[in-house]
Design an enzyme around this catalytic site. Sequence first.
Site, mmCIF file in Angstrom:
data_model
loop_
_atom_site.group_PDB
_atom_site.id
_atom_site.type_symbol
_atom_site.label_atom_id
_atom_site.label_comp_id
_atom_site.label_asym_id
_atom_site.label_seq_id
_atom_site.Cartn_x
_atom_site.Cartn_y
_atom_site.Cartn_z
ATOM 1 N N ASP A 38 38.409 47.827 37.419
ATOM 2 C CA ASP A 38 39.677 47.318 37.947
ATOM 3 C C ASP A 38 40.538 48.449 38.477
ATOM 4 O O ASP A 38 41.033 49.277 37.713
ATOM 5 C CB ASP A 38 40.435 46.575 36.836
ATOM 6 C CG ASP A 38 39.814 45.225 36.555
ATOM 7 O OD1 ASP A 38 39.633 44.447 37.502
ATOM 8 O OD2 ASP A 38 39.495 44.943 35.377
ATOM 9 N N MET A 140 40.663 34.757 40.809
ATOM 10 C CA MET A 140 41.469 35.213 39.670
ATOM 11 C C MET A 140 41.938 34.016 38.847
ATOM 12 O O MET A 140 42.482 33.056 39.394
ATOM 13 C CB MET A 140 42.700 35.989 40.148
ATOM 14 C CG MET A 140 42.425 37.324 40.830
ATOM 15 S SD MET A 140 41.498 38.511 39.843
ATOM 16 C CE MET A 140 42.556 38.697 38.407
#
Length: 223
Positions: A38, A140
């Site tokens: 990430d 997401m």
Amino acid sequence: MAKNPIKIAPSILSADFSRLYSALDICEKGGAEYIHVDVMDNHFVPNLTIGPIVVKSIKPLTKIFMDVHLMVERPEDLIKPFADAGADGITFHVESAENPGLVIDLIRSANKQIGISLKPQTPFSMIEPFLDQIDLLLIMSVEPGFGGQEYIPGSTKRIEEIHQRLIVLGLRNRILMEIDGGIKLTNAKKVANAGADILVAGSAIFQSENPIETIQNFKEITA
Ligand code: DX5
Ligand code: ZN
């Protein structure tokens, strides 16, 4: 129709950064198919995390696919640095790019898997023009920025709808669906049934008592 087994992408954001080697070893021993990295820039999202230098350091330590998730403004500036550092796939946010087609071209030129991501509130129509050019769609299920957040319940319906839409467009077999945020052993089966191919899990794995077993449990629970 028989579905392929779910693949697991542990997010090293929730690992102990002083022991990244151990995090990779956990992924290997647990049988994870991806290492999810990430990347946050403190602009597109409030947090600041991993740069190409870290990917370059950990790449030689594992054979597992390095799945880089860019949560940055101007993603076009970071495609080459991450590709050179050893990313195998690069995913960027459609909301972050002025010209998503250009970012896609850069990832393709670097010969990496092309991923595009949608925040929970972003309409699917924003990525429709690019669907025939991508390999992976990252949906997401939390607002991007931090590990350890709660799964947004409406995500399951959204995954189902996008899964159906891809079938109608004749693209379902070509595009991998990866779901990211708040995935736990308790909701993994539901998310898998909604249409996921890959589940990202950070805190559920690295903050569990036995992370290797947890990766294996994710596979068993979704089989
Ligand atoms: C959130 C990140 C996620 C996060 C997942 O912005 O993209 O990959 O690390 O962490 P958990 O599984 O703890 O929600
Ligand atoms: Zn992520």
